[in-house]
Design a protein around this motif. Structure first.
Motif, short mmCIF file in Angstrom:
data_model
loop_
_atom_site.label_atom_id
_atom_site.label_comp_id
_atom_site.label_asym_id
_atom_site.label_seq_id
_atom_site.Cartn_x
_atom_site.Cartn_y
_atom_site.Cartn_z
N PRO A 1 0.81 -1.24 0.00
CA PRO A 1 0.00 0.00 0.00
C PRO A 1 0.83 1.28 0.00
O PRO A 1 0.34 2.32 -0.41
CB PRO A 1 -0.82 -0.11 1.30
N ASP A 2 2.08 1.21 0.43
CA ASP A 2 2.91 2.41 0.47
C ASP A 2 3.88 2.49 -0.72
O ASP A 2 4.80 3.30 -0.72
CB ASP A 2 3.67 2.50 1.79
N ASP A 3 3.65 1.67 -1.73
CA ASP A 3 4.52 1.68 -2.91
C ASP A 3 4.47 3.05 -3.58
O ASP A 3 3.40 3.64 -3.75
CB ASP A 3 4.06 0.59 -3.88
N HIS A 4 5.62 3.53 -4.01
CA HIS A 4 5.75 4.86 -4.62
C HIS A 4 5.01 4.99 -5.95
O HIS A 4 4.82 6.09 -6.45
CB HIS A 4 7.23 5.21 -4.79
N ARG A 5 4.57 3.87 -6.55
CA ARG A 5 3.88 3.91 -7.84
C ARG A 5 2.37 4.17 -7.73
O ARG A 5 1.73 4.52 -8.71
CB ARG A 5 4.12 2.61 -8.60
N TRP A 6 1.80 4.00 -6.53
CA TRP A 6 0.35 4.16 -6.37
C TRP A 6 -0.19 5.51 -6.84
O TRP A 6 -1.22 5.56 -7.52
CB TRP A 6 -0.09 3.87 -4.94
N PRO A 7 0.44 6.63 -6.47
CA PRO A 7 -0.12 7.92 -6.93
C PRO A 7 -0.24 8.00 -8.45
O PRO A 7 -1.25 8.49 -8.97
CB PRO A 7 0.86 8.95 -6.37
N LEU A 8 0.76 7.51 -9.17
CA LEU A 8 0.69 7.52 -10.63
C LEU A 8 -0.42 6.59 -11.12
O LEU A 8 -1.18 6.95 -12.02
CB LEU A 8 2.03 7.12 -11.24
N LEU A 9 -0.53 5.43 -10.53
CA LEU A 9 -1.59 4.50 -10.94
C LEU A 9 -2.98 5.09 -10.70
O LEU A 9 -3.89 4.91 -11.51
CB LEU A 9 -1.43 3.15 -10.23
N HIS A 10 -3.14 5.84 -9.60
CA HIS A 10 -4.42 6.51 -9.35
C HIS A 10 -4.69 7.60 -10.39
O HIS A 10 -5.82 7.76 -10.86
CB HIS A 10 -4.46 7.11 -7.94
N LEU A 11 -3.65 8.36 -10.75
CA LEU A 11 -3.81 9.38 -11.81
C LEU A 11 -4.24 8.71 -13.12
O LEU A 11 -5.11 9.23 -13.84
CB LEU A 11 -2.51 10.13 -12.04
N LEU A 12 -3.64 7.57 -13.43
CA LEU A 12 -4.00 6.86 -14.66
C LEU A 12 -5.43 6.32 -14.61
O LEU A 12 -6.14 6.37 -15.62
CB LEU A 12 -2.99 5.74 -14.93
N ASP A 13 -5.85 5.83 -13.46
CA ASP A 13 -7.25 5.38 -13.31
C ASP A 13 -8.22 6.53 -13.53
O ASP A 13 -9.23 6.39 -14.23
CB ASP A 13 -7.48 4.78 -11.92
N ASP A 14 -7.93 7.68 -12.93
CA ASP A 14 -8.79 8.87 -13.10
C ASP A 14 -8.81 9.30 -14.57
O ASP A 14 -9.86 9.66 -15.11
CB ASP A 14 -8.30 10.03 -12.23
N TYR A 15 -7.65 9.27 -15.20
CA TYR A 15 -7.55 9.64 -16.61
C TYR A 15 -8.41 8.71 -17.47
O TYR A 15 -9.14 9.16 -18.35
CB TYR A 15 -6.09 9.59 -17.05
N LEU A 16 -8.34 7.42 -17.19
CA LEU A 16 -9.12 6.45 -17.96
C LEU A 16 -10.62 6.68 -17.81
O LEU A 16 -11.37 6.54 -18.77
CB LEU A 16 -8.74 5.03 -17.53
N ARG A 17 -11.05 7.09 -16.62
CA ARG A 17 -12.48 7.41 -16.43
C ARG A 17 -12.88 8.61 -17.28
O ARG A 17 -14.00 8.67 -17.79
CB ARG A 17 -12.78 7.66 -14.96
#
Length: 185
Positions: free
Chosen positions: A3-19
């Motif tokens: 859960p504290d992986d440094h990649r999560w914020p980018l993955l969340h940005l990509l999920d929002d972008y896909l929506r």
């Protein structure tokens, strides 16, 4: 991934972008796969490719965009560059825009991705052909629109959107301009 992986914020940005842009699922899925498979995706040393941050920068009146004539690639592009280990891709885009333009003050006009792009970078001595996984943001000049040409550029130019074709016909830049029109009056 923890859960504290440094990649999560980018993955969340990509999920929002896909929506927001579901018709771009193919490129977003490819981007997400790259991030998930490479814990060192923010490092330039990852030879197959790495994360970059760039920006469509608007002048203080929101009328023109700033393009840089990239010295190594010899073409007009938006300012941007390597994450160099920084997982905060908006911060990367802002840092690179300021370094490449010398603009006194730049701020995000939106805090979400404007665009994503995956493009090939040609091989150069000591560096194989690889991919840039680019996160693109909409930024605006907040003070003087006076720029300074950096060593990475041959030139910089404020360009009215209707004149962009005199500088570039690159699909990804045209796509960013179209998206920016959705968000600025």
């Amino acid at each position: 991934m923890s859960p504290d992986d440094h990649r999560w914020p980018l993955l969340h940005l990509l999920d929002d972008y896909l929506r927001s842009f579901p018709d771009e699922a193919d490129i977003v899925n490819r981007y997400q796969y790259f991030v998930l498979e490479n814990s060192d995706c923010f490092e330039r040393g990852l030879q197959c490719g790495h994360i970059t941050g760039s920006a469509l920068v608007l002048d203080s009146s929101w009328q023109r965009v700033l393009l840089t004539h990239h010295r190594k690639l010899n073409k007009w592009l938006q300012p941007g560059g390597h994450a160099d280990g920084d997982a905060n891709v908006m911060q990367v885009a802002m840092r690179e825009a300021q370094e490449e333009t010398g603009l006194a003050l730049i701020r995000p006009l939106r805090r979400v991705l404007l665009d994503v792009d995956i493009h090939s970078i040609p091989a150069r001595p000591g560096e194989p052909e690889h991919f840039h996984y680019d996160c693109r943001f909409l930024l605006g000049s907040e003070a003087s629109d006076k720029f300074t040409i950096s060593e990475e550029s041959n030139d910089l130019a404020w360009v009215f959107p209707e004149d962009i074709g005199a500088y570039t016909t690159d699909d990804s830049i045209l796509r960013m301009l179209e998206k920016a029109r959705l968000f600025i009056p």
